[in-house]
Design an enzyme around this catalytic site. Sequence first.
Site, short mmCIF file in Angstrom:
data_model
loop_
_atom_site.label_atom_id
_atom_site.label_comp_id
_atom_site.label_asym_id
_atom_site.label_seq_id
_atom_site.Cartn_x
_atom_site.Cartn_y
_atom_site.Cartn_z
N ASP A 69 45.63 -11.67 -28.57
CA ASP A 69 45.34 -12.40 -29.81
C ASP A 69 45.25 -11.38 -30.92
O ASP A 69 44.94 -10.21 -30.67
CB ASP A 69 44.01 -13.17 -29.71
CG ASP A 69 42.82 -12.24 -29.94
OD1 ASP A 69 42.35 -12.14 -31.09
OD2 ASP A 69 42.36 -11.59 -28.97
N ASP A 89 36.08 -16.92 -28.56
CA ASP A 89 35.39 -15.63 -28.56
C ASP A 89 33.90 -15.91 -28.68
O ASP A 89 33.48 -16.86 -29.34
CB ASP A 89 35.90 -14.78 -29.72
CG ASP A 89 35.55 -13.32 -29.54
OD1 ASP A 89 34.99 -12.97 -28.49
OD2 ASP A 89 35.84 -12.53 -30.45
#
Length: 368
Positions: A266, A89
């Site tokens: 996720d 990320d």
Amino acid sequence: MKFQVISQDKEARHGMFNFNGNIIETPVFMPVGTYGTVKSLNIEEIKNTGSKIILSNALHLYLRPGQDIIKLHGSLHNFMNWNGPILTDSGGFQIFSLSNFCRIKEEGVIFKNHINGKKFFLTPELSMEIQIDLGSNIIMIFDECIAYNKDWEKTKFAMERSLNWSRRSRIHFDLKKKNKKNLLFGIIHGGSYKSLRDISLKELIKMDFDGYALGGLAVGESKLEMHDLLDHITPQIPKKKPRYLMGVGKPEDLIESVYRGIDMFDCVLPTRNARNGHLFVTNGIIKIRNAKYKKDLSVLDKKCTCYTCQNYSRSYLHHLDSCNEILGARLNTIHNLHYYQTLMFNIRNAIKQKKFDEFVSNFYNQKK
């Protein structure tokens, strides 16, 4: 490292990535290893849950241990001894989650380091360089994540800024990438406004990303709102590209999203809930802290083949939790991740067999 859709049952898709011989089948759930570890587990334990790809956070790793330390090891994979793919990320979500520690400018974000109080400036270009240095297999563009309930003007402004940062991320990634096998994903924004989501996706498609993520969800909206938005936007994403729903979620969220064509997920939920004694089982949730489990000699879930269920009773897990023993968090995490990965395995099989509707019906019937 191309993505392929192998089979489909209505909108639900069974696909495949090939990362240098590491085959990742979708729909896939990625455990969150923010700091280069899934909390409480070692690498072998992570693998034994059935997890084949994990998520780490580039911003947090940049702050600690630091980009240079990981570069000494050659990659984040070497640093943590993980030979599977890693998605990182970019730090965009931290604009939302650490809003008290940052100030947004058009060029990037001024963050206050929550560790030592020092300020630093994170730009799309720096985010790309950090993720490239980490050796990430899937790199996320730098974006601005805002709360779902912001008004139209503020949401439009943030969406346009994210598009600008996406262009800068794309340019810098193409300039600096060391490996043609790295993938770069764009992130669709626009809050609850379908017209803004449409504009965001249309512009991102022009930049030709390797995959497209839906950002700014699981931040306060209702399930019906999320499903309605997925029904609207997912069919517009190029069919040959993977679709990633960020930060979602509960088992039923995964099923409902797969039903709407999502390929990747996720969430911290299975690991965070494990540490708080909330354990996912075939017929619902067990709150292992409840006193009724003190003398319960049965296993968590008779249908589960994880290490925890093969070796320990609910009574023992209750004891570990009541004593705040580290082993309790570890065994709970093993179980919850194994539950999630088994769920994804069964989802993929149901899609292959064109029996996804039947699978969904059975899943909900078991919860009654």
